[in-house]
Design a protein around this motif. Sequence first.
Motif, PDB file in Angstrom:
ATOM      1  N   ARG A  20      39.587  33.458  77.512  1.00  0.00           N
ATOM      2  CA  ARG A  20      39.269  34.536  76.051  1.00  0.00           C
ATOM      3  C   ARG A  20      40.611  34.869  75.348  1.00  0.00           C
ATOM      4  O   ARG A  20      41.463  35.030  76.019  1.00  0.00           O
ATOM      5  CB  ARG A  20      38.703  35.752  76.449  1.00  0.00           C
ATOM      6  CG  ARG A  20      38.284  36.765  75.724  1.00  0.00           C
ATOM      7  CD  ARG A  20      37.853  38.294  76.195  1.00  0.00           C
ATOM      8  NE  ARG A  20      39.131  38.651  76.854  1.00  0.00           N
ATOM      9  CZ  ARG A  20      40.024  39.456  76.303  1.00  0.00           C
ATOM     10  NH1 ARG A  20      39.954  39.702  74.941  1.00  0.00           N
ATOM     11  NH2 ARG A  20      40.961  40.011  76.934  1.00  0.00           N
ATOM     12  N   ASP A  57      35.435  32.465  75.112  1.00  0.00           N
ATOM     13  CA  ASP A  57      35.134  33.335  74.182  1.00  0.00           C
ATOM     14  C   ASP A  57      36.453  33.500  73.266  1.00  0.00           C
ATOM     15  O   ASP A  57      37.333  34.238  73.442  1.00  0.00           O
ATOM     16  CB  ASP A  57      34.864  34.955  74.721  1.00  0.00           C
ATOM     17  CG  ASP A  57      33.526  35.035  75.202  1.00  0.00           C
ATOM     18  OD1 ASP A  57      32.389  34.840  74.386  1.00  0.00           O
ATOM     19  OD2 ASP A  57      33.457  35.888  76.383  1.00  0.00           O
ATOM     20  N   ARG A  60      37.499  37.146  70.535  1.00  0.00           N
ATOM     21  CA  ARG A  60      36.498  38.239  70.945  1.00  0.00           C
ATOM     22  C   ARG A  60      37.332  39.178  71.809  1.00  0.00           C
ATOM     23  O   ARG A  60      38.048  38.967  72.857  1.00  0.00           O
ATOM     24  CB  ARG A  60      35.510  37.718  71.991  1.00  0.00           C
ATOM     25  CG  ARG A  60      34.619  36.569  71.509  1.00  0.00           C
ATOM     26  CD  ARG A  60      33.554  37.110  70.554  1.00  0.00           C
ATOM     27  NE  ARG A  60      32.580  36.092  70.101  1.00  0.00           N
ATOM     28  CZ  ARG A  60      31.755  36.562  69.376  1.00  0.00           C
ATOM     29  NH1 ARG A  60      31.153  37.402  69.316  1.00  0.00           N
ATOM     30  NH2 ARG A  60      30.906  35.465  68.792  1.00  0.00           N
ATOM     31  N   ARG A  67      31.820  45.049  70.975  1.00  0.00           N
ATOM     32  CA  ARG A  67      32.026  43.594  70.667  1.00  0.00           C
ATOM     33  C   ARG A  67      31.276  42.678  71.657  1.00  0.00           C
ATOM     34  O   ARG A  67      31.514  42.989  72.962  1.00  0.00           O
ATOM     35  CB  ARG A  67      33.476  43.499  71.140  1.00  0.00           C
ATOM     36  CG  ARG A  67      34.508  44.196  69.811  1.00  0.00           C
ATOM     37  CD  ARG A  67      34.222  43.831  68.387  1.00  0.00           C
ATOM     38  NE  ARG A  67      35.271  44.257  67.360  1.00  0.00           N
ATOM     39  CZ  ARG A  67      35.119  45.561  66.914  1.00  0.00           C
ATOM     40  NH1 ARG A  67      34.090  46.062  67.042  1.00  0.00           N
ATOM     41  NH2 ARG A  67      36.111  45.845  65.967  1.00  0.00           N
ATOM     42  N   ASP A  68      30.651  41.799  71.090  1.00  0.00           N
ATOM     43  CA  ASP A  68      29.845  40.943  71.949  1.00  0.00           C
ATOM     44  C   ASP A  68      30.739  39.839  72.645  1.00  0.00           C
ATOM     45  O   ASP A  68      31.709  39.318  71.836  1.00  0.00           O
ATOM     46  CB  ASP A  68      28.804  40.194  70.930  1.00  0.00           C
ATOM     47  CG  ASP A  68      27.639  41.007  70.613  1.00  0.00           C
ATOM     48  OD1 ASP A  68      27.433  41.970  71.452  1.00  0.00           O
ATOM     49  OD2 ASP A  68      26.869  41.025  69.682  1.00  0.00           O
ATOM     50  N   ARG A  69      30.514  39.360  73.805  1.00  0.00           N
ATOM     51  CA  ARG A  69      31.199  38.015  74.384  1.00  0.00           C
ATOM     52  C   ARG A  69      30.292  37.386  75.130  1.00  0.00           C
ATOM     53  O   ARG A  69      29.860  37.658  76.326  1.00  0.00           O
ATOM     54  CB  ARG A  69      32.095  38.879  75.296  1.00  0.00           C
ATOM     55  CG  ARG A  69      33.313  39.466  75.125  1.00  0.00           C
ATOM     56  CD  ARG A  69      34.538  39.359  76.061  1.00  0.00           C
ATOM     57  NE  ARG A  69      34.087  40.479  76.993  1.00  0.00           N
ATOM     58  CZ  ARG A  69      34.829  40.372  78.326  1.00  0.00           C
ATOM     59  NH1 ARG A  69      35.686  39.426  78.492  1.00  0.00           N
ATOM     60  NH2 ARG A  69      34.597  41.191  79.173  1.00  0.00           N
TER      61      ARG A  69
END
Length: 444
Positions: A20, A57, A60, A67-69
Amino acid sequence: MGDTPHSSEGGLIPVASYARTSQDTPQRDARGVRHQHRINERTAREHGCVVVATYTDNARNATKEDRDRPAFDHLLADLHRGHAFTAGPLRGVVAVADDRLYRRPEDFILFMAALTSAPGRVYVGRDGLRDPYTKAGLLDGAGSLQGAVAEGRMRSRRVQDWHWSRAMDGLPHSGPRPFGWLEDRQTLHPVESELVRKAIEYRIAGGSMGEVAREWAALGVTGTRGGRPNPQTVTQIITAPRVCGFRANRGELLIDPHTERPLVGAWQAIVTPEQWTAVCATFSAGSLYMHRGPLSPRLTDRKAGPKYLASGFLRCGAELAGGGECDQLMGGGKSASRKSPYNYMCVSGRGCGRCAISGPLVEEAIERLLFPGEGQGRVRLPEPIRLRWQSGEMGFEEKRKVIASVFTHLVIKPGRKGCGTWDYSRVVPVWKWADRIMTAETAA
């Protein structure tokens, strides 16, 4: 650990690689996450593991709860399942650092619950294998979490101080250009600024924001991010203190320490301060630019946010005359029916207006999808989540977060006339990991 980790062929433990980044590179080439996966593969080999599935991700944020992951959600689901679909069994996770996986206590709890949902799992870090079932393993993870939280707070404070310092220098906001100004954020846009000026004068004279929004839409006007004008966005544009040259920060006007008057920014004003004060006086406090947004106080007694559990998740599945589906968001509203005190409806004008469904039916169908019977369904949420949901202990906002973590949205199919029973098959889920599920399953 109580159990020896299961090994793949060749004696290697099959693990998932998670990567990420909070921001992508200027070239948008996802270089950061590619480097993390490469390091993860090396780390896995060094400690007797092999990467069989990757979860990414890119760009992100993991600090903010809104916040979407998607890849993190996929990883948790696959860990609970113990299988990565095409990749085969999963027996652990490898990451370059703990804060790539979690930076909030909620995510740490979700990750540890998923990782330890079966015996014999491992966590692989740069320092080697970590036993997630022991007190020492948990303390290591909790220590990393504490460091990530402290770092996040420090970074947030630095960013806030940076914005405040810029504001005190009278510099414009650093985000997308505001409506009414050119890209330099200082020179007036010849067309947009005139629209703002006329809207302010029209509102002071008693005009409607709905009329202004319709006029802007008819002219083909869009926001600086491409959105269509509506009464709320027009209201925020004309009540923003920047229209008269004043500088604000985090919902408050900044005061010049030398003059003790509102700080004037380094950009051209559209109207005078008197006109700005006059137009703000025509709105209730909760509608003003200065009292909207996540960092600003709302001065109304009305609670912001959705009123119904499935609001924002439902899309109309009615077929259109030209083919295809309506696909418009369905809103919730009160009903006169005793059986169904509220419904979700496709609103005519915005959508086809031909589809409505009982609110309790939808929510019961969602519960069936989230917690199917033994041996059924496509999702297996942790047992504590099911118990808290069905016992009533879980609150409204937490339930919405669970729904958002599992579904992209749900399609509502039109009902059949004369059908006196609830038809759960009308609620068709679109799973967040739809790319890994061959068929979508209904609640029936």
